[in-house]
Write a protein that holds these residues in place. Structure first.
Motif, short mmCIF file in Angstrom:
data_model
loop_
_atom_site.label_atom_id
_atom_site.label_comp_id
_atom_site.label_asym_id
_atom_site.label_seq_id
_atom_site.Cartn_x
_atom_site.Cartn_y
_atom_site.Cartn_z
N ASP A 128 27.28 31.64 47.52
CA ASP A 128 26.36 32.77 47.49
C ASP A 128 27.07 34.12 47.55
OD1 ASP A 128 24.45 30.83 47.50
OD2 ASP A 128 23.86 31.09 49.60
N GLY A 129 28.24 34.17 48.19
CA GLY A 129 28.92 35.45 48.36
C GLY A 129 30.00 35.70 47.32
N LEU A 130 30.96 34.82 47.25
CA LEU A 130 32.10 35.03 46.36
C LEU A 130 31.80 34.62 44.92
CD1 LEU A 130 34.99 36.07 46.52
CD2 LEU A 130 35.74 33.72 46.93
N GLY A 131 31.00 33.56 44.75
CA GLY A 131 30.71 33.05 43.40
C GLY A 131 30.13 34.09 42.46
N PRO A 132 29.04 34.77 42.85
CA PRO A 132 28.44 35.78 41.95
C PRO A 132 29.41 36.92 41.63
CG PRO A 132 26.90 35.18 43.68
CD PRO A 132 28.21 34.55 44.03
N LEU A 133 30.22 37.34 42.60
CA LEU A 133 31.18 38.43 42.36
C LEU A 133 32.22 38.03 41.33
CD1 LEU A 133 31.70 39.69 46.02
CD2 LEU A 133 30.49 40.88 44.18
N LEU A 134 32.71 36.79 41.43
CA LEU A 134 33.68 36.32 40.45
C LEU A 134 33.05 36.19 39.06
CD1 LEU A 134 35.57 33.60 42.55
CD2 LEU A 134 36.34 35.90 41.95
N SER A 135 31.78 35.82 39.02
CA SER A 135 31.07 35.77 37.73
C SER A 135 30.97 37.15 37.11
CB SER A 135 29.67 35.17 37.93
OG SER A 135 29.76 33.85 38.39
N VAL A 136 30.71 38.16 37.94
CA VAL A 136 30.63 39.54 37.46
C VAL A 136 31.98 39.99 36.93
CG1 VAL A 136 30.32 41.94 38.18
CG2 VAL A 136 28.71 40.19 38.92
N VAL A 137 33.06 39.64 37.68
CA VAL A 137 34.41 40.00 37.24
C VAL A 137 34.70 39.38 35.88
CG1 VAL A 137 36.87 39.65 37.71
CG2 VAL A 137 35.34 40.36 39.54
N LYS A 138 34.35 38.12 35.70
CA LYS A 138 34.58 37.43 34.43
C LYS A 138 33.81 38.11 33.31
CE LYS A 138 34.10 32.96 32.13
NZ LYS A 138 33.66 31.54 32.26
N MET A 139 32.56 38.47 33.58
CA MET A 139 31.72 39.11 32.57
C MET A 139 32.29 40.47 32.18
SD MET A 139 27.70 40.14 32.83
CE MET A 139 28.08 41.45 34.02
N LEU A 140 32.77 41.23 33.18
CA LEU A 140 33.33 42.56 32.90
C LEU A 140 34.63 42.45 32.10
CD1 LEU A 140 32.68 44.28 36.35
CD2 LEU A 140 31.53 44.79 34.19
N LYS A 161 36.77 47.19 39.22
CA LYS A 161 37.44 47.51 40.49
C LYS A 161 36.47 47.37 41.67
CE LYS A 161 40.02 51.19 42.82
NZ LYS A 161 39.19 51.19 44.02
N GLN A 162 35.23 47.83 41.48
CA GLN A 162 34.24 47.72 42.55
C GLN A 162 33.92 46.26 42.86
OE1 GLN A 162 30.57 49.77 41.70
NE2 GLN A 162 29.60 49.17 43.63
N ALA A 163 33.79 45.43 41.82
CA ALA A 163 33.49 44.02 42.01
C ALA A 163 34.65 43.31 42.73
CB ALA A 163 33.21 43.34 40.67
N VAL A 164 35.89 43.65 42.35
CA VAL A 164 37.06 43.05 43.01
C VAL A 164 37.12 43.46 44.48
CG1 VAL A 164 39.59 43.02 43.08
CG2 VAL A 164 38.41 42.82 40.89
N ASP A 165 36.83 44.75 44.75
CA ASP A 165 36.81 45.23 46.15
C ASP A 165 35.78 44.47 46.97
OD1 ASP A 165 38.81 47.04 45.71
OD2 ASP A 165 37.46 48.75 45.33
N GLU A 166 34.60 44.27 46.37
CA GLU A 166 33.56 43.52 47.08
C GLU A 166 33.98 42.06 47.30
OE1 GLU A 166 29.80 43.90 45.17
OE2 GLU A 166 29.73 46.09 45.35
N ALA A 167 34.67 41.49 46.31
CA ALA A 167 35.15 40.11 46.46
C ALA A 167 36.17 40.01 47.59
CB ALA A 167 35.76 39.63 45.15
N ILE A 168 37.05 41.01 47.71
CA ILE A 168 38.04 41.02 48.79
C ILE A 168 37.36 41.11 50.15
CG2 ILE A 168 39.89 42.40 49.86
CD1 ILE A 168 40.74 43.16 46.98
N ILE A 169 36.34 41.98 50.24
CA ILE A 169 35.58 42.11 51.50
C ILE A 169 34.89 40.79 51.84
CG2 ILE A 169 33.62 43.25 52.61
CD1 ILE A 169 34.35 45.76 50.98
N SER A 170 34.32 40.13 50.81
CA SER A 170 33.64 38.85 51.02
C SER A 170 34.62 37.79 51.53
CB SER A 170 32.99 38.38 49.71
OG SER A 170 32.36 37.13 49.89
N VAL A 171 35.83 37.76 50.94
CA VAL A 171 36.84 36.80 51.40
C VAL A 171 37.23 37.08 52.84
CG1 VAL A 171 39.25 36.07 51.09
CG2 VAL A 171 37.75 36.30 49.11
N ARG A 172 37.37 38.36 53.19
CA ARG A 172 37.71 38.73 54.57
C ARG A 172 36.62 38.30 55.55
NH1 ARG A 172 39.95 44.89 53.54
NH2 ARG A 172 42.05 44.30 52.84
N ASP A 173 35.36 38.50 55.14
CA ASP A 173 34.24 38.09 56.01
C ASP A 173 34.22 36.59 56.22
OD1 ASP A 173 33.44 40.69 56.33
OD2 ASP A 173 31.89 40.61 54.76
#
Length: 313
Positions: A128-140, A161-173
């Motif tokens: 739910d957290g990291l999966g959608p962000l990685l999908s967005v990165v792939k699409m971009l 860049k924003q999507a990658v930053d959010e993915a990093i935050i998600s991984v940290r959480d």
């Protein structure tokens, strides 16, 4: 002379046997069969003493012989009854083994349930957290093109860049939930404070946390166990209790950490719902018992919940 020495040696051995039998009273829970057998050993000592009397008082030989026969009869009777009832000791030991196996099975089930629940939670957070962000990165990334206008590519790069930053935050959480770095680096008090601050910013919840442990550090297992129990109690309150107030008190007294946790939720029937209440009372008990501690949960419908836990250092 030799016979006299043997009599004295046998007397000594029988005294030792009687003393050992008596010392085992508590371990056998004062079982009647063991008391009878111990009595038999004591009477054997008495009988052996009477055997020595004729050498001191020869004129009493006939009377002592009668006493010896009576003692022999009583000893035989007592030992017979004791051996007949000794099966109760084996029944008691068998029952202890059954209880131990049942406890081990409960603990194993609790461990399996906890591990499976943690795996499911971890998988959900990734999905739910990291999966959608990685999908967005792939699409971009697929949208970047050398034929596109520079401003379009620049916009895609900013979004990327924003999507990658959010993915990093998600991984940290997710990493913090698995192994909180604050707990590892700063200790139990700061870790609990940090967890509570996150909740306060996200939910309209009145959480009070008081402690006297300060910045003192404890063993890794002690800190992790107590932190996990506090987090689970809070999560259970959020999921099930419909409470708006939580009180947490953590006290260090005589090298024992005491936790008192209360909420003003709807409460529940502990005897019926303990194993369904979040991670379950069995699981929390297992965590704390593994660290030489324990927990007691008290609750009634409509009267909130209180948990008292401790762990020895």
């Amino acid at each position: 002379m030799l016979s006299t020495i043997l009599v004295y040696m046998s007397l000594l051995f029988q005294v030792l046997a009687a003393a050992i039998a008596i010392s085992l009273f508590k371990r056998t829970k004062f079982n009647a069969s063991w008391i009878l057998i111990s009595t038999g050993f004591i009477l054997m000592v008495v009988s052996r003493i009477f055997e020595l009397f004729p050498t001191i008082y020869p004129e009493w030989e006939e009377e002592l012989a009668v006493v010896q026969k009576c003692l022999a009869f009583v000893i035989s009777l007592v030992l017979l009854i004791g051996v007949f009832y000794i099966r109760k000791i084996f029944q008691f030991m068998r029952r202890l083994d059954e209880i131990r196996r049942e406890t081990e099975n409960k603990v194993l089930s609790a461990v399996i349930r906890t591990e499976e629940r943690e795996r499911q939670r971890f998988a959900k957070e990734l999905h739910d957290g990291l999966g959608p962000l990685l999908s967005v990165v792939k699409m971009l990334l697929s949208g970047l093109s050398g034929d596109a206008k520079p401003e379009v590519n620049e916009k895609i790069k900013q979004n990327l860049k924003q999507a990658v930053d959010e993915a990093i935050i998600s991984v940290r959480d997710i990493s913090a939930n698995i192994s909180p770095h604050i707990l590892n680096n700063f200790g139990l008090k700061d870790a609990v404070d940090s967890f509570i601050k996150k909740l306060r910013s996200a939910k309209a919840l009145d959480i009070s946390f008081t402690t006297n442990i300060g910045n003192r550090r404890f063993g890794y297992n002690v800190e992790v166990i107590m932190y996990r129990v506090i987090c689970e109690l809070i999560n259970n309150t959020l999921r099930h209790a419909e409470a708006d107030k939580i009180r947490i008190e953590l006290k260090l007294t005589d090298e024992i950490i005491y936790l008192t946790y209360t909420d003003n939720g709807i409460g529940f029937d502990v005897s019926r719902q303990a194993t369904k209440y979040g991670m379950g009372l069995d699981n929390m008990q297992y965590r704390l018992k593994s660290g030489n501690g324990g927990i007691e949960i008290m609750s009634e419908r409509g009267k909130g919940m209180q948990a008292k836990a401790f762990i020895k250092l």
